[in-house]
Design a protein around this motif. Structure first.
Motif, PDB file in Angstrom:
ATOM      1  N   ARG A  67       0.854  -1.200  -0.053  1.00 55.39           N
ATOM      2  CA  ARG A  67       0.034   0.121   0.032  1.00 55.39           C
ATOM      3  C   ARG A  67       0.782   1.310  -0.084  1.00 55.39           C
ATOM      4  N   VAL A  68       2.183   1.280   0.725  1.00 52.35           N
ATOM      5  CA  VAL A  68       2.834   2.421   0.862  1.00 52.35           C
ATOM      6  C   VAL A  68       3.907   2.569  -0.143  1.00 52.35           C
ATOM      7  N   THR A  69       4.202   1.497  -0.716  1.00 51.04           N
ATOM      8  CA  THR A  69       5.491   1.541  -1.883  1.00 51.04           C
ATOM      9  C   THR A  69       4.897   1.308  -3.108  1.00 51.04           C
ATOM     10  N   THR A  70       5.913   1.811  -4.182  1.00 49.49           N
ATOM     11  CA  THR A  70       5.291   2.156  -5.572  1.00 49.49           C
ATOM     12  C   THR A  70       5.629   0.487  -6.303  1.00 49.49           C
ATOM     13  N   ASN A  71       6.572   0.108  -5.808  1.00 51.53           N
ATOM     14  CA  ASN A  71       7.068  -1.164  -6.308  1.00 51.53           C
ATOM     15  C   ASN A  71       6.184  -2.239  -6.332  1.00 51.53           C
ATOM     16  N   ASP A  72       6.196  -3.478  -6.798  1.00 50.01           N
ATOM     17  CA  ASP A  72       5.440  -4.711  -6.661  1.00 50.01           C
ATOM     18  C   ASP A  72       6.017  -5.668  -5.539  1.00 50.01           C
ATOM     19  N   VAL A  73       5.539  -5.481  -4.408  1.00 48.83           N
ATOM     20  CA  VAL A  73       5.949  -6.524  -3.196  1.00 48.83           C
ATOM     21  C   VAL A  73       5.647  -7.667  -3.847  1.00 48.83           C
ATOM     22  N   GLY A  74       4.652  -8.104  -4.772  1.00 47.53           N
ATOM     23  CA  GLY A  74       4.304  -9.493  -4.967  1.00 47.53           C
ATOM     24  C   GLY A  74       5.346 -10.145  -6.031  1.00 47.53           C
ATOM     25  N   ARG A  75       6.328  -9.118  -6.251  1.00 43.30           N
ATOM     26  CA  ARG A  75       7.443  -9.891  -7.026  1.00 43.30           C
ATOM     27  C   ARG A  75       8.510 -10.594  -6.208  1.00 43.30           C
ATOM     28  N   LEU A  76       8.426  -9.956  -4.740  1.00 42.35           N
ATOM     29  CA  LEU A  76       9.360 -10.579  -3.664  1.00 42.35           C
ATOM     30  C   LEU A  76       9.078 -12.036  -3.396  1.00 42.35           C
ATOM     31  N   ASP A  77       9.957 -12.718  -3.262  1.00 43.35           N
ATOM     32  CA  ASP A  77       9.890 -13.992  -2.620  1.00 43.35           C
ATOM     33  C   ASP A  77      10.832 -13.981  -1.348  1.00 43.35           C
ATOM     34  N   ASP A  78      10.647 -15.044  -0.487  1.00 41.24           N
ATOM     35  CA  ASP A  78      11.564 -14.971   0.663  1.00 41.24           C
ATOM     36  C   ASP A  78      13.173 -14.977   0.204  1.00 41.24           C
ATOM     37  N   LEU A 259       2.588   0.681 -11.884  1.00 46.51           N
ATOM     38  CA  LEU A 259       1.265   1.208 -11.884  1.00 46.51           C
ATOM     39  C   LEU A 259       0.102   0.016 -12.118  1.00 46.51           C
ATOM     40  N   ASP A 260       0.858  -1.117 -12.827  1.00 44.18           N
ATOM     41  CA  ASP A 260      -0.276  -2.291 -12.947  1.00 44.18           C
ATOM     42  C   ASP A 260      -0.367  -3.369 -11.699  1.00 44.18           C
ATOM     43  N   ALA A 261       0.486  -2.941 -10.492  1.00 49.49           N
ATOM     44  CA  ALA A 261       0.448  -3.882  -9.658  1.00 49.49           C
ATOM     45  C   ALA A 261      -0.773  -3.693  -8.691  1.00 49.49           C
ATOM     46  N   GLY A 262      -0.591  -3.716  -7.252  1.00 45.55           N
ATOM     47  CA  GLY A 262      -1.843  -3.473  -6.747  1.00 45.55           C
ATOM     48  C   GLY A 262      -1.728  -2.016  -6.265  1.00 45.55           C
ATOM     49  N   ASP A 263      -2.825  -1.388  -5.753  1.00 46.34           N
ATOM     50  CA  ASP A 263      -3.090  -0.041  -5.517  1.00 46.34           C
ATOM     51  C   ASP A 263      -2.013   0.406  -4.650  1.00 46.34           C
ATOM     52  N   PHE A 264      -1.637   1.570  -4.550  1.00 43.90           N
ATOM     53  CA  PHE A 264      -0.671   2.201  -3.745  1.00 43.90           C
ATOM     54  C   PHE A 264      -0.899   3.526  -3.651  1.00 43.90           C
ATOM     55  N   ILE A 265      -0.547   4.066  -2.524  1.00 43.24           N
ATOM     56  CA  ILE A 265      -0.758   5.796  -2.327  1.00 43.24           C
ATOM     57  C   ILE A 265       0.225   6.586  -3.426  1.00 43.24           C
ATOM     58  N   GLY A 266      -0.494   7.247  -4.231  1.00 51.29           N
ATOM     59  CA  GLY A 266      -0.085   7.966  -5.375  1.00 51.29           C
ATOM     60  C   GLY A 266      -0.064   7.556  -6.574  1.00 51.29           C
ATOM     61  N   ARG A 267      -0.532   6.348  -6.641  1.00 56.29           N
ATOM     62  CA  ARG A 267      -0.882   5.641  -7.961  1.00 56.29           C
ATOM     63  C   ARG A 267      -1.688   6.342  -9.027  1.00 56.29           C
ATOM     64  N   ASP A 268      -2.677   7.183  -8.684  1.00 58.13           N
ATOM     65  CA  ASP A 268      -3.382   7.740  -9.347  1.00 58.13           C
ATOM     66  C   ASP A 268      -2.800   8.843 -10.002  1.00 58.13           C
ATOM     67  N   SER A 269      -2.229   9.558  -9.229  1.00 57.90           N
ATOM     68  CA  SER A 269      -1.206  10.817  -9.650  1.00 57.90           C
ATOM     69  C   SER A 269      -0.312  10.407 -10.694  1.00 57.90           C
ATOM     70  N   LEU A 270       0.423   9.318 -10.370  1.00 65.22           N
ATOM     71  CA  LEU A 270       1.604   8.856 -10.978  1.00 65.22           C
ATOM     72  C   LEU A 270       1.158   8.364 -12.576  1.00 65.22           C
ATOM     73  N   ARG A 271       0.162   7.637 -12.213  1.00 60.91           N
ATOM     74  CA  ARG A 271      -0.565   7.106 -13.671  1.00 60.91           C
ATOM     75  C   ARG A 271      -0.796   8.293 -14.797  1.00 60.91           C
ATOM     76  N   ALA A 272      -1.515   9.238 -14.089  1.00 60.32           N
ATOM     77  CA  ALA A 272      -1.833  10.443 -14.896  1.00 60.32           C
ATOM     78  C   ALA A 272      -0.662  11.083 -15.348  1.00 60.32           C
ATOM     79  N   GLU A 273       0.372  11.346 -14.544  1.00 57.53           N
ATOM     80  CA  GLU A 273       1.600  11.919 -14.851  1.00 57.53           C
ATOM     81  C   GLU A 273       2.346  11.124 -16.175  1.00 57.53           C
TER      82      GLU A 273
END
Lengths: 363, 130
Positions: A67-78, A259-273
């Motif tokens: 939620r708070v970071t722009t990268n895709d945490v789902g890409r991380l494994d242990d 931008l295509d990963a989960g929603d995060f704070i700032g996503r809408d603005s960054l997508r528009a930009e």
């Protein structure tokens, strides 16, 4: 001023100490040029214990980090590490950070020293996932070993084959008898490692690493070399090259804005930009003469001030003078001629690609 | 560290007086504070510069430092070798890395320069006015 567990060790080594983000840190030992060169040709050891570390634990941990970071945490494994950014709703940068996935429900975040209290507030404010957020900065030591011989320097202390550890991966392992997290990461543009451990072991571990590897050319390196190394490598410094007045896209951090990963704070603005194209972009430049651009110097385009140098320095490796500055998007292209005001003189410069320096792919 | 045949300023310049001429450079303390010097800019020979005015600039990897004229005078000679070899400022600040030679314009200004003892006390107390 705050002091790391290595403060006394630095002083005894003859380091010059400076205030950095409220911490008394070594800026240089024998000299920035020697330290910088050691990291490019052999290895350097840095105290980075001033950095902030948070643990995020519990079933909601991954959701909070996502939620708070722009990268895709789902890409991380242990065992995976990710460079990322936290942004405000308008896409401006709260901080840049490293995200370590310890387990599916357990993460370590590494943030800039000066932003640690702000980031902690930010995480707690946005923690509607019931994750446990713990500031472990005060008890965490961080030593970085950077340079082409970094792996060789650590091999014996790690007791495991570090050559097999890919970049942006980490091991939960020990150096000598000190347990910690060893990642193949760094802020120098060289091969290297960062080791997080319980801070009270820092003096003994620092000495052991140095004593065992002096013959390889391992030297202590301070914040001065850290800055010249990271700038050559095109790595950004929070507070200089980006902050809450610049967006992640303007700062050129697109590669970690998913931008295509989960929603995060700032996503809408960054997508528009991203769709419209940013108004301006951080660009690298090289001075054409001997003059050195410094932080804050005015940058002129077509006779008008276009911005300020965000980081400017001699490049010790390239033997030229380099810097970063925000420029209008259409002018932030290699080859664009610039003028930098150096002591009331207008000095020629040219936009160039970053990174300024790329290490050989030998390792 | 502080040669006793030179005079000094609180801006960490040294002055070697030789008749009506003076040679000027920066001190060991100054070069150590700066760190690795990578750029030296000096005025052209023939310049007339007032005491306390900026006559040049020294830059290290991390810092920019103005050079202040210890005495009013006309620049007779400039150590242009420092432009290509600024590291000499670190290696030999009192010798090879002299910066300019001037003709002294006003001998009364000599009284304002520090002796080696006074300069030694000044840097022992931190080396700055504040």
């Amino acid at each position: 001023m705050k002091r790391t567990a290595l403060n006394e060790v630095h002083r005894r080594a003859g380091a010059r100490m400076v205030d950095f983000a409220g911490w008394e840190m070594p800026v240089r030992y024998e000299g920035i040029v020697a330290e910088h060169t050691a990291v490019r040709t052999a290895a350097g050891i840095f105290d980075a214990s001033h950095m902030g570390e948070f643990r995020i634990d519990g079933p909601g941990a991954a959701e909070l980090v996502d939620r708070v970071t722009t990268n895709d945490v789902g890409r991380l494994d242990d065992g995976g590490v990710q460079y990322s950014v936290m942004t405000n709703a308008d896409g401006t940068v709260v901080d840049d950070l490293l995200v370590y996935r310890l387990r599916a429900d357990s993460f370590m975040l590494v943030v800039n020293a000066g932003n640690t209290p702000k980031d902690l507030d930010w995480l707690r404010t946005h923690n509607r996932f019931d994750a446990r957020v713990t500031d472990i900065s005060h008890r965490t030591g961080l030593i970085a070993i950077q340079g082409p011989l970094a792996a060789a320097c650590l091999e014996r202390h790690a007791g495991t084959d570090l050559a097999a550890l890919p970049r942006y991966r980490f091991l939960e392992t020990a150096l000598d008898d000190v347990a910690g997290i060893l990642s193949r990461t760094g802020y120098t543009g060289e091969d290297g490692f960062e080791f997080y451990f319980s801070a009270e072991h820092a003096p003994a571990l620092w000495r052991a690493l140095l004593d065992a590897n002096r013959d390889r050319g391992l030297r202590p390196a301070g914040l001065g070399a850290r800055n010249t190394l990271r700038l050559e490598a095109g790595m950004l410094l929070y507070g200089n090259d980006m902050d809450e007045g610049t967006t992640a896209i303007e700062a050129g951090l697109d590669r970690v804005v998913r931008l295509d990963a989960g929603d995060f704070i700032g996503r809408d603005s960054l997508r528009a930009e991203k769709a419209a194209g940013p108004r301006r972009k951080l660009a690298g430049f090289r001075m054409l003469g001997a003059d050195i651009a410094r932080d804050g110097y005015a940058v002129h385009l077509d006779g008008e001030e276009a911005g300020r140098v965000t980081s400017g320095s001699p490049s010790i490796t390239l033997k030229t003078n380099i810097g970063l500055a925000y420029l209008p998007l259409e002018r932030a292209l290699p080859g664009t001629p610039l003028r930098i005001r150096v002591r009331n003189r207008s000095c020629p410069a040219q936009v160039v690609d970053t990174p300024f320096y790329k290490r050989g792919r030998a390792t | 560290m502080i040669p006793d045949d030179l005079r000094y300023t609180k801006e960490h310049e040294w002055v070697r007086i030789d008749g009506d001429q003076a040679t000027i450079g920066i001190t060991e303390f100054a070069q150590d504070e700066l760190g690795d010097v990578v750029f030296v800019e000096l005025p052209p020979a023939g310049s007339r510069i007032d005491a306390n005015a900026v006559f040049g600039t020294v830059e290290s990897v991390k810092a920019v430092s103005d050079l202040f004229m210890p005495l009013t005078g006309e620049v007779l000679e400039v150590n242009t070798a420092l432009v290509d070899a600024p590291e000499r400022v670190n290696e030999d600040p009192y010798g090879d890395a002299w910066m300019i030679r001037i003709r002294i314009g006003d001998v009364s200004e000599l009284d304002a320069l520090l002796s080696s003892e006074d300069y030694g006390r000044f840097i022992a107390a931190g080396g700055s006015e504040s």
